[in-house]
Design a protein around this motif. Structure first.
Motif, PDB file in Angstrom:
ATOM      1  N   PRO A 313       0.821  -1.221   0.000  1.00  0.00           N
ATOM      2  CA  PRO A 313       0.000   0.000   0.000  1.00  0.00           C
ATOM      3  C   PRO A 313       0.851   1.265   0.000  1.00  0.00           C
ATOM      4  N   LYS A 314       2.038   1.169   0.622  1.00  0.00           N
ATOM      5  CA  LYS A 314       2.926   2.334   0.624  1.00  0.00           C
ATOM      6  C   LYS A 314       3.316   2.698  -0.810  1.00  0.00           C
ATOM      7  N   LEU A 317       0.446   4.241  -2.643  1.00  0.00           N
ATOM      8  CA  LEU A 317       0.313   5.659  -2.268  1.00  0.00           C
ATOM      9  C   LEU A 317       1.364   6.496  -2.983  1.00  0.00           C
ATOM     10  N   GLU A 318       2.615   5.998  -2.961  1.00  0.00           N
ATOM     11  CA  GLU A 318       3.717   6.741  -3.582  1.00  0.00           C
ATOM     12  C   GLU A 318       3.457   6.995  -5.062  1.00  0.00           C
ATOM     13  N   THR A 323      -5.380   6.818  -2.537  1.00  0.00           N
ATOM     14  CA  THR A 323      -5.210   7.853  -1.522  1.00  0.00           C
ATOM     15  C   THR A 323      -5.405   7.209  -0.154  1.00  0.00           C
ATOM     16  N   GLU A 324      -5.019   7.932   0.884  1.00  0.00           N
ATOM     17  CA  GLU A 324      -5.231   7.438   2.251  1.00  0.00           C
ATOM     18  C   GLU A 324      -6.709   7.119   2.477  1.00  0.00           C
ATOM     19  N   ASP A 326      -8.862   6.192   0.238  1.00  0.00           N
ATOM     20  CA  ASP A 326      -9.182   4.926  -0.439  1.00  0.00           C
ATOM     21  C   ASP A 326      -8.839   3.745   0.467  1.00  0.00           C
ATOM     22  N   LEU A 327      -7.681   3.838   1.102  1.00  0.00           N
ATOM     23  CA  LEU A 327      -7.221   2.730   1.947  1.00  0.00           C
ATOM     24  C   LEU A 327      -8.134   2.560   3.165  1.00  0.00           C
TER      25      LEU A 327
END
Lengths: 362, 325
Positions: A313-314, A317-318, A323-324, A326-327
């Protein structure tokens, strides 16, 4: 028999850098080639990258929930959790087509979820209920969904290898382009069936992918203690003239890329391929095993730092795939799915006693 | 009726199936170019090609398991073990895969597969090659076990076996391949679990299967000279077992002797005697007596092996024990 020319596969050769986005960052190195920098694939769109993460999280939460219900006595027998190995299963199974076959070992819930089987019915099987995939007769180690071509869940180490060869033989016989993928662990490589099946698949040029999840321990035995040459499988397939692909099993995209290439090759040329994914289970062999008798805390910690549920997930995101928020939404949706699965399992009836006599004969 | 050998009956059954059904294929050790250890598939590879007739490596676990895989994916493999003794090497695949797969998948998978295997002792092959594991395998739920005694039954049972959607152990006693018998011209099948009265009699019931039936005939002939009228029941399959026919015969005669060509201890007849006595105790005029091979590994020496094997004299002696009880 005349051999057709076929490309050799290397995992590194398949990892292509994306043209946009920041330069990817290498993860911590547990003996893997640091030059193999994990990158996002050009061939996968954002929705697929996201779907892979959803399945990965679904496995993790499913397994954690199973652990809780084992402690509560709702799940009995043996419970082998897939926690830590999620990137391997997702990377291996998501590139398969619906017509392809999967045969696996007893640590099978992760594969079942990766295949997209009904979470309710997998959970119900864990609870031994008659709404389970195997009507409560299989249990944790014997998950089947024949319409999805998920052919078990096999609990004798290495026994599933000949079965997969036979399914592949049927494809060759019927002249389909269906691929059969069989999972096994490092422990299975010491069974006679491993040699027998590799030889058979090679002699008959069967369209099968031998997918080894090398989690470095066969139950409590480090692979170096029980296998000559330990974890070095590079030459092991030489005797069978089977291509070997080694891949970082903690990197879901590396696994996916390597597997996709292997699938393409097997589908086109029909000959076997051996994939080794180095991975690690963060928990014990089964729920009865605390997992700290035979391996150092530091080793577990080192691998936990490469937890795909953190690293993947990192990266998403990168790269701006998610997006946060979304997570967060995903996490809630996965929790809701697991909660619903537990409720489904809890509320499902036990099999009627008369059902003990069903399904013995066709 | 045409008289053919037991070997020819099996060959005919296999050829019929290969020609009638594209999904039927045969695999095993040296069944192709070599023609089969007992010549059952001689000429097949020339006639039907390498796709239908597959020579395998000496890897019983792998090719039995591959048979299960092929069956679960829609084919109808007939797998030949060169000897039922070699089933030991493939036991996990036979029991856990062929037989258990359907049940533990909740009925999702079917395994239409026949495992043909020569069985039996008596030709001085020693402990490893002389065993009769149809008695072990017939205990396993989820598969059938057929064990013909003559060409007509071999053909009828093999037809049923190949058409079955379940795994079948097809045990062929190696003494029988050259034996002859009449086979009907018209097509017929013999269902599993239907015993055959091989000889009608009134004084006692003799029960066996496969080559054992031939030993019983010799014993019955000998007893007839002494005025004892024996009935012979040929089980034809060890799974399922036709208890109604056995029970009816024992109720009629009041006496029974049951013969295993395998070891007596833990043999198939141990189970059958137990079940039958539960059902017919009130009709019995004496104990049901088992005859079987002695409880030692199979020796090589001819004299020793013949001493271990059960024979017609043993059956007659057992019969006399029951009659004089």
């Amino acid at each position: 028999m005349e051999q057709t020319e076929k490309p050799r596969i290397t995992a590194t050769g398949l990892v292509r850098p994306v043209s946009n986005g920041p330069a990817p960052v290498s993860q911590s190195n547990n003996g893997f080639d640091a030059s193999r920098v994990p990158v996002l694939s050009e061939s996968l769109d954002d929705s697929e990258l996201f779907r892979m993460y959803r399945l990965m999280l679904l496995i993790r939460r499913f397994e954690e929930t199973c652990g809780q219900h084992y402690s509560l006595g709702n799940i009995r027998g043996f419970l082998h959790l897939y926690i830590g190995q999620e990137a391997t299963g997702i990377g291996a199974i998501t590139p398969l087509e619906a017509r392809d076959y999967i045969v696996t070992h007893y640590r099978d819930h992760g594969h079942a979820i990766a295949r997209g089987l009904d979470t309710n019915r997998i959970m119900a099987e864990m609870f031994g209920k008659n709404t389970g995939l195997s009507k409560g007769k299989g249990g944790s180690m014997h998950i089947f969904d024949a319409p999805q071509r998920f052919m078990g869940g096999h609990a004798i180490v290495g026994a599933q290898l000949p079965l997969a060869a036979g399914i592949a033989l049927a494809q060759q016989y019927m002249e389909t382009d269906v691929v059969t993928m069989v999972f096994f662990g490092d422990g299975a490589t010491n069974q006679g069936t491993f040699h027998e099946t590799l030889n058979l698949a090679s002699v008959w040029q069967l369209p099968v992918i031998f997918f080894m999840e090398n989690n470095l321990y066969g139950m409590g035995s480090a692979v170096g203690r029980v296998r000559h040459r330990g974890s070095d499988f590079s030459d092991a397939m030489g005797a069978y003239d089977v291509d070997v692909v080694s891949v970082d099993g903690m990197d879901v995209l590396a696994v996916r890329e390597a597997t996709q290439a292997a699938i393409d090759q097997v589908r086109a040329h029909g000959s076997p391929i051996f994939i080794e994914a180095k991975t690690f289970r963060f928990v014990g062999h089964s729920f009865a095993d605390p997992g700290d008798q035979y391996r150092d805390r530091s080793e577990v910690d080192l691998w936990r730092r490469r937890d795909p549920l953190v690293t993947y997930p990192k990266r998403l995101l990168e790269y701006g795939v998610v997006t946060e928020s979304d997570l967060d939404d995903l996490s809630a949706s996965v929790d809701a799915e697991i909660e619903a699965a537990v409720e489904f399992a809890m509320n499902s009836p036990n099999p009627d006693m008369s059902e003990a006599f069903d399904d013995v004969y066709a | 009726m045409t008289e053919i050998t037991f070997r020819e009956a099996i060959t005919r059954g296999l050829e019929e199936a290969i020609e009638a059904d594209e999904s039927v294929f045969i695999m095993g050790e040296d069944i192709g170019e070599y023609g089969g250890a007992y010549s059952v598939t001689k000429g097949f590879i020339e006639k039907y090609g390498e796709k239908r007739i597959k020579d395998t490596p000496i890897s019983e676990a792998a090719f039995v398991g591959a048979g299960v895989g092929a069956a679960s994916a829609g084919l109808r493999p007939v797998v030949e073990l060169m000897s039922i003794s070699f089933s030991l090497v493939a036991f996990d695949q036979i029991v856990n895969m062929a037989a258990n797969l359907r049940y533990m998948s909740g009925g999702q998978i079917k395994v239409p597969m026949v495992i043909r295997a020569p069985t039996g002792a008596g030709v001085q092959l020693g402990a490893t090659h002389s065993q009769s594991f149809e008695t072990w395998l017939s205990e396993v739920p989820g598969m059938y076990c057929a064990c013909p005694s003559n060409p007509a039954d071999a053909l009828g049972l093999l037809r049923t076996a190949i058409k079955s959607d379940n795994p079948v152990i097809f045990a062929e006693h190696s003494h029988l391949y050259g034996s002859r018998g009449d086979v009907p011209e018209d097509y017929y099948e013999i269902p599993f679990g239907e015993a055959r009265i091989d000889r009608v009699g009134s004084d006692l019931t003799l029960v066996s299967y496969g080559y054992g039936v031939h030993i019983l005939r010799e014993a019955a002939d000998a007893m007839a000279e002494d005025g004892i009228d024996a009935e012979i029941v040929d089980l034809r399959s060890l799974s399922p077992i036709d208890y109604p026919t056995v029970v009816a015969s024992v109720q009629k005669t009041g006496r029974a002797v049951m013969l295993d060509t395998a070891r007596r201890n833990g043999g198939a007849m141990a189970e059958i005697v137990s079940e039958v006595q539960e059902r017919v105790m009130d009709w019995l005029d004496g104990p049901i007596v088992r005859v079987g091979a002695k409880d030692v590994p199979w020796p090589y020496n001819r004299g020793l092996e013949q001493d271990i094997l059960p024979n017609a004299e043993d059956v007659v002696a057992a019969a006399m024990r029951v009659i004089t009880f």
